[in-house]
Design a protein around this motif. Sequence first.
Motif, PDB file in Angstrom:
ATOM      1  N   GLU A 133       0.490  -1.393  -0.243  1.00 27.44           N
ATOM      2  CA  GLU A 133       0.184   0.192  -0.143  1.00 27.44           C
ATOM      3  C   GLU A 133       1.208   1.251   0.044  1.00 27.44           C
ATOM      4  OE1 GLU A 133      -2.440  -1.150   3.076  1.00 27.44           O
ATOM      5  OE2 GLU A 133      -2.966  -2.831   2.473  1.00 27.44           O
ATOM      6  N   ARG A 134       1.912   0.933   1.017  1.00 28.14           N
ATOM      7  CA  ARG A 134       2.907   2.172   0.947  1.00 28.14           C
ATOM      8  C   ARG A 134       3.198   2.811  -0.583  1.00 28.14           C
ATOM      9  NH1 ARG A 134       8.095   1.147   2.977  1.00 28.14           N
ATOM     10  NH2 ARG A 134       8.244   0.918   1.084  1.00 28.14           N
ATOM     11  N   LYS A 135       4.290   1.407  -1.290  1.00 29.02           N
ATOM     12  CA  LYS A 135       4.687   1.520  -2.753  1.00 29.02           C
ATOM     13  C   LYS A 135       3.297   1.901  -3.800  1.00 29.02           C
ATOM     14  CE  LYS A 135       7.997  -1.311  -2.790  1.00 29.02           C
ATOM     15  NZ  LYS A 135       9.528  -1.662  -3.305  1.00 29.02           N
ATOM     16  N   GLY A 136       2.687   1.438  -3.679  1.00 23.95           N
ATOM     17  CA  GLY A 136       1.431   2.251  -4.330  1.00 23.95           C
ATOM     18  C   GLY A 136       1.530   3.797  -4.106  1.00 23.95           C
ATOM     19  N   ARG A 137       1.026   3.877  -2.780  1.00 19.73           N
ATOM     20  CA  ARG A 137       1.166   5.170  -2.093  1.00 19.73           C
ATOM     21  C   ARG A 137       2.083   5.887  -2.956  1.00 19.73           C
ATOM     22  NH1 ARG A 137       0.413   4.344   2.581  1.00 19.73           N
ATOM     23  NH2 ARG A 137       2.016   5.047   3.377  1.00 19.73           N
ATOM     24  N   GLU A 138       3.469   5.587  -2.722  1.00 17.25           N
ATOM     25  CA  GLU A 138       5.065   6.361  -3.311  1.00 17.25           C
ATOM     26  C   GLU A 138       4.557   6.597  -4.927  1.00 17.25           C
ATOM     27  OE1 GLU A 138       8.078   4.917   0.196  1.00 17.25           O
ATOM     28  OE2 GLU A 138       7.834   3.966  -1.128  1.00 17.25           O
ATOM     29  N   LYS A 139       3.978   5.842  -5.144  1.00 23.06           N
ATOM     30  CA  LYS A 139       4.008   5.110  -6.933  1.00 23.06           C
ATOM     31  C   LYS A 139       3.681   6.829  -7.491  1.00 23.06           C
ATOM     32  CE  LYS A 139       4.615   2.727 -10.933  1.00 23.06           C
ATOM     33  NZ  LYS A 139       5.130   1.281 -11.081  1.00 23.06           N
ATOM     34  N   GLN A 140       2.250   6.489  -6.830  1.00 19.26           N
ATOM     35  CA  GLN A 140       1.505   7.860  -6.695  1.00 19.26           C
ATOM     36  C   GLN A 140       1.743   9.207  -6.534  1.00 19.26           C
ATOM     37  OE1 GLN A 140      -2.062   7.428  -8.699  1.00 19.26           O
ATOM     38  NE2 GLN A 140      -1.527   9.451  -9.121  1.00 19.26           N
ATOM     39  N   GLU A 141       2.444   9.235  -5.577  1.00 20.27           N
ATOM     40  CA  GLU A 141       3.403  10.586  -5.481  1.00 20.27           C
ATOM     41  C   GLU A 141       4.213  10.449  -6.381  1.00 20.27           C
ATOM     42  OE1 GLU A 141       4.691  10.018  -1.589  1.00 20.27           O
ATOM     43  OE2 GLU A 141       3.040   9.726  -0.198  1.00 20.27           O
ATOM     44  N   MET A 142       4.950  10.296  -6.870  1.00 15.73           N
ATOM     45  CA  MET A 142       6.212  10.254  -8.264  1.00 15.73           C
ATOM     46  C   MET A 142       5.235  10.865  -9.457  1.00 15.73           C
ATOM     47  SD  MET A 142       9.724  10.062  -8.410  1.00 15.73           S
ATOM     48  CE  MET A 142      10.805   9.944  -9.266  1.00 15.73           C
ATOM     49  N   ARG A 143       4.355   9.884  -9.738  1.00 11.65           N
ATOM     50  CA  ARG A 143       3.960  10.507 -10.717  1.00 11.65           C
ATOM     51  C   ARG A 143       3.109  11.468 -10.737  1.00 11.65           C
ATOM     52  NH1 ARG A 143       0.162   7.516 -14.970  1.00 11.65           N
ATOM     53  NH2 ARG A 143      -1.115   8.887 -15.160  1.00 11.65           N
ATOM     54  N   ASP A 144       2.571  12.183  -9.556  1.00 12.13           N
ATOM     55  CA  ASP A 144       1.973  13.215  -9.000  1.00 12.13           C
ATOM     56  C   ASP A 144       3.347  14.264  -9.158  1.00 12.13           C
ATOM     57  OD1 ASP A 144      -0.685  12.567  -8.427  1.00 12.13           O
ATOM     58  OD2 ASP A 144      -0.496  12.582  -6.480  1.00 12.13           O
ATOM     59  N   LEU A 145       4.113  14.283  -8.720  1.00  7.25           N
ATOM     60  CA  LEU A 145       5.493  14.982  -9.270  1.00  7.25           C
ATOM     61  C   LEU A 145       5.400  15.217 -10.281  1.00  7.25           C
ATOM     62  CD1 LEU A 145       7.456  16.234  -7.351  1.00  7.25           C
ATOM     63  CD2 LEU A 145       9.192  14.710  -7.625  1.00  7.25           C
ATOM     64  N   TYR A 171      15.475  14.126 -11.300  1.00 12.26           N
ATOM     65  CA  TYR A 171      15.298  12.368 -12.098  1.00 12.26           C
ATOM     66  C   TYR A 171      16.529  12.179 -13.445  1.00 12.26           C
ATOM     67  CZ  TYR A 171      13.382  10.740  -7.320  1.00 12.26           C
ATOM     68  OH  TYR A 171      12.769  10.281  -6.514  1.00 12.26           O
ATOM     69  N   SER A 172      16.193  11.146 -13.133  1.00 12.09           N
ATOM     70  CA  SER A 172      16.771  10.607 -14.633  1.00 12.09           C
ATOM     71  C   SER A 172      15.738  10.990 -16.411  1.00 12.09           C
ATOM     72  CB  SER A 172      17.436   9.118 -15.660  1.00 12.09           C
ATOM     73  OG  SER A 172      17.019   8.412 -15.447  1.00 12.09           O
ATOM     74  N   PRO A 173      16.186  11.099 -17.103  1.00 17.87           N
ATOM     75  CA  PRO A 173      14.619  11.215 -18.117  1.00 17.87           C
ATOM     76  C   PRO A 173      14.179   9.529 -18.615  1.00 17.87           C
ATOM     77  CG  PRO A 173      16.402  12.870 -18.913  1.00 17.87           C
ATOM     78  CD  PRO A 173      17.001  11.736 -17.649  1.00 17.87           C
ATOM     79  N   ALA A 174      14.663   8.621 -18.417  1.00 17.21           N
ATOM     80  CA  ALA A 174      14.393   7.433 -18.551  1.00 17.21           C
ATOM     81  C   ALA A 174      13.312   7.285 -16.567  1.00 17.21           C
ATOM     82  CB  ALA A 174      15.355   5.640 -17.987  1.00 17.21           C
ATOM     83  N   LYS A 206       3.534   6.153 -20.381  1.00 16.07           N
ATOM     84  CA  LYS A 206       3.610   5.105 -21.108  1.00 16.07           C
ATOM     85  C   LYS A 206       4.542   6.286 -22.594  1.00 16.07           C
ATOM     86  CE  LYS A 206       1.737   3.228 -25.367  1.00 16.07           C
ATOM     87  NZ  LYS A 206       1.958   4.726 -26.033  1.00 16.07           N
ATOM     88  N   ASP A 207       4.314   7.595 -22.862  1.00 14.54           N
ATOM     89  CA  ASP A 207       5.657   8.179 -23.672  1.00 14.54           C
ATOM     90  C   ASP A 207       4.683   9.851 -23.185  1.00 14.54           C
ATOM     91  OD1 ASP A 207       2.432   8.242 -24.835  1.00 14.54           O
ATOM     92  OD2 ASP A 207       3.631   7.229 -26.350  1.00 14.54           O
ATOM     93  N   LYS A 208       4.830  10.648 -23.913  1.00 11.85           N
ATOM     94  CA  LYS A 208       4.871  11.947 -23.596  1.00 11.85           C
ATOM     95  C   LYS A 208       3.335  12.373 -23.867  1.00 11.85           C
ATOM     96  CE  LYS A 208       6.200  16.701 -24.705  1.00 11.85           C
ATOM     97  NZ  LYS A 208       7.035  17.305 -25.745  1.00 11.85           N
ATOM     98  N   ASP A 209       2.289  11.565 -25.306  1.00 12.14           N
ATOM     99  CA  ASP A 209       1.079  11.975 -25.290  1.00 12.14           C
ATOM    100  C   ASP A 209       0.307  11.353 -24.281  1.00 12.14           C
ATOM    101  OD1 ASP A 209       1.181  12.008 -28.517  1.00 12.14           O
ATOM    102  OD2 ASP A 209       1.321  10.211 -28.778  1.00 12.14           O
ATOM    103  N   GLU A 210       1.050  10.282 -23.262  1.00 14.65           N
ATOM    104  CA  GLU A 210      -0.041  10.204 -22.197  1.00 14.65           C
ATOM    105  C   GLU A 210      -0.300  11.106 -21.279  1.00 14.65           C
ATOM    106  OE1 GLU A 210       0.836   6.136 -20.378  1.00 14.65           O
ATOM    107  OE2 GLU A 210      -0.175   7.325 -18.542  1.00 14.65           O
TER     108      GLU A 210
END
Lengths: 203, 203
Positions: free
Chosen positions: B5-17, B45-48, B55-59
């Motif tokens: 759950e924490r991992k999922g939260r962190e993933k979401q936080e990164m996406r939001d950032l 962070y690195s571009p990768a 998925k890509d810039k379109d997303e």
Amino acid sequence: MGISERKGREKQEMRDLILREATRMFIEEGYEKTSIRSIADRIEYSPATIYLYFKDKDEMFFVIHEQGFEKFLAKLEKTSAIGHPYERLFSMGHVYLTFAFDHPEYYDLMFIIRAPMNKIAKDEEWHCGRKSFDFFRDTVRECIEKGYMKPTSVDVVAFSILSFMHGMASLAIRERFKMYTEEEVKQLMEGSIKMMLGVLENK
Amino acid sequence: MGISERKGREKQEMRDLILREATRMFIEEGYEKTSIRSIADRIEYSPATIYLYFKDKDEMFFVIHEQGFEKFLAKLEKTSAIGHPYERLFSMGHVYLTFAFDHPEYYDLMFIIRAPMNKIAKDEEWHCGRKSFDFFRDTVRECIEKGYMKPTSVDVVAFSILSFMHGMASLAIRERFKMYTEEEVKQLMEGSIKMMLGVLENK
DNA sequence: TAAATTTGCTGAACAGTGTTTATAAAACAA
DNA sequence: TTGTTTTATAAACACTGTTCAGCAAATTTA
């Protein structure tokens, strides 16, 4: 001596060759998707050669931009055969939309793409664009003067109709009418033009 | 176990950032000018890494596209306080143009930029866009039903007004009104809206 | 005609773009 | 501790517009 004249002629021919091939690719694939390298490939010269005839890609943009308005003006001026100004205006609307959908990439170049418009503002390039607008504006004036439209500001009416037509064309070209089917869009456009010119008419 | 759950939260936080910084840059500099590398630099962070969250810039385009319509819808819905449908319609026009000129890069993303619109057609993304249009369309219907407009096709009127408004906004944003000064354009836009809603009104 | 100069062209490079992949490191599970 | 999964990145790939040193041919000068 005729050598420098022949050289000048050859220079012009090369410029024309580049421009001809570039225009063809711009129209087929669009401005952004057409690279200097791909143009160079087509004319079988190196990319660097193109820069001996054009300062940069922007310069090619301006030439093709103006050529687009040349073609457009030629089509638009054919409506001058129509005596009745309100019918002429209707016909001009038809010419406009036909041009937009027959040559969407040209239309893109002329009306949508982001480009440094400073030159155009300074009247250095855009003669045919201005002439097109003036021709259209004159018809609007005639409509008002002869009482086919209510006495309104010529510029307000011209500005409105241009905005309206461009709005339809550009939203369609950039696929922003996804709330309707293609067939619906087609009918809505026809209906909209009739309605617009209907409510503007002084009956 | 709460780890996933924490991992999922962190993933979401990164996406939001990523999204937060990307959106800021898109609004300031425009979509095309904002590179993945420059976003990566900003979030350190690195571009990768960005490709692990998108998925890509379109997303990213689609998410920000929808967020734009979210903001727009919120502003648009404030006009629901206006009881008189014709006044509401006028106010919606004002909201539309204000949004376009206050956030030109957002407007660009939402209405002008070329992008694969297939997802939007399938209704997967564009909820707020559709809602915005429906909200606007409902007001047009109310105007017609209550007799403030002549009995016309609701869709024809909605389609026409949208095209007209977008035409003005996009021609202005892409600097295609160079035959007029900035001050003239401002006054012509005001005059055009008044004229348009004037001729559409059933008096 | 021979040497000097100008002209036309190009390969290679620069700095940038979106995107993919192999690899390393860290976090977790056994 | 060992094995597995997750996370991050450097490096590379294939592009983009543009610049520049250098080469070869055409032209001018001596």
